[in-house]
Enzyme design. Structure first.
Site: not given
Ligand code: E4P
Length: 225
Positions: A88
């Site tokens: 990521k």
């Molecule tokens: C996705 O890849 C992220 O890990 C996640 O969905 C972020 O979500 P949040 O807005 O609840 O932090």
């Protein structure tokens, strides 16, 4: 058909939902790992992959170090399981994430360009060769954007260009967000265990099941031995 990933680093949570047979990947980030106190990062990553043989996104963390340090971090993580580990990479404003994504793409390392709020960011991620582009659905809305339009436009542009990048929609807060994102054309939606566990429920379904069970009891009582 849309795919569902699970947005957690908890082994218990993954094991709890895996038997549903609807999960085909896992996503994490630093905040998700911060909920898992007292663990070893590499051990947990390997444990997750021993439970589910599927793409697992883990984020680079050496953001205050050199580009070389970031590349080395990404390569180390990928070496733990080149087939399943997805690196990521945040969409930094200075384009650093794109530099990293295109470099890793050339080295055949899987990437997930993340924290995307706009269609432009998704297009950039796709052009850089990202395996996945993560749109943060509810955060788009928090920022005053229209997440349905971002998903729809991104999907159309990606499909028309023949790009292989898959759109992951994350930042899901309730079951209705999942339905909206799926209808908007997300390839994948990554869902927290809390939201996924709410999805099979509808009060009318519960009432209907009870009604049918009651009818069966009445039928059985009326039957000849
Ligand atoms: C996705 O890849 C992220 O890990 C996640 O969905 C972020 O979500 P949040 O807005 O609840 O932090």
């Amino acid at each position: 058909m849309v795919e569902f990933f699970i947005d957690t680093a908890s082994i218990a949570e993954i094991k709890n939902v895996l038997p549903f047979g609807v999960i085909s990947g896992v996503t994490t980030n630093q905040k998700i790992f911060s909920c898992e106190k007292g663990i070893n990062f590499k051990d947990r990553v390997q444990e997750i992959l021993s439970v589910i043989d599927a793409p697992l996104s883990i984020e680079v963390t050496k953001t205050n170090e050199s580009d070389e340090a970031l590349v080395a971090e990404a390569k180390e993580y990928s070496s733990w399981s080149p087939k399943n580990i997805v690196i990521k990479i945040p969409m930094w404003a200075n384009g650093r994430g794109l530099v990293l994504a295109s470099k890793l793409h050339k080295e055949k390392i899987k990437t997930n360009v993340t924290c995307l709020m706009t269609t432009n960011q998704v297009v950039l991620a796709a052009l850089s060769g990202a395996t996945y582009a993560s749109i943060f659905y509810c955060r788009v809305r928090d920022a005053g954007g229209d997440p349905v339009k971002v998903v729809q436009d991104s999907k159309r542009i990606i499909e028309e260009s023949g790009s292989k990048t898959k759109i992951i929609v994350g930042s899901i807060r309730k079951p209705e967000d999942v339905a909206e994102a799926a209808a908007a054309g997300a390839h994948i939606i990554t869902i927290t265990p809390k939201v996924l566990l709410q999805m099979p429920f509808h009060q009318k379904t519960e009432d209907t099941i009870k009604e049918f069970d009651q009818a069966w009891l009445e039928f059985k009582a009326s039957c000849k031995e």
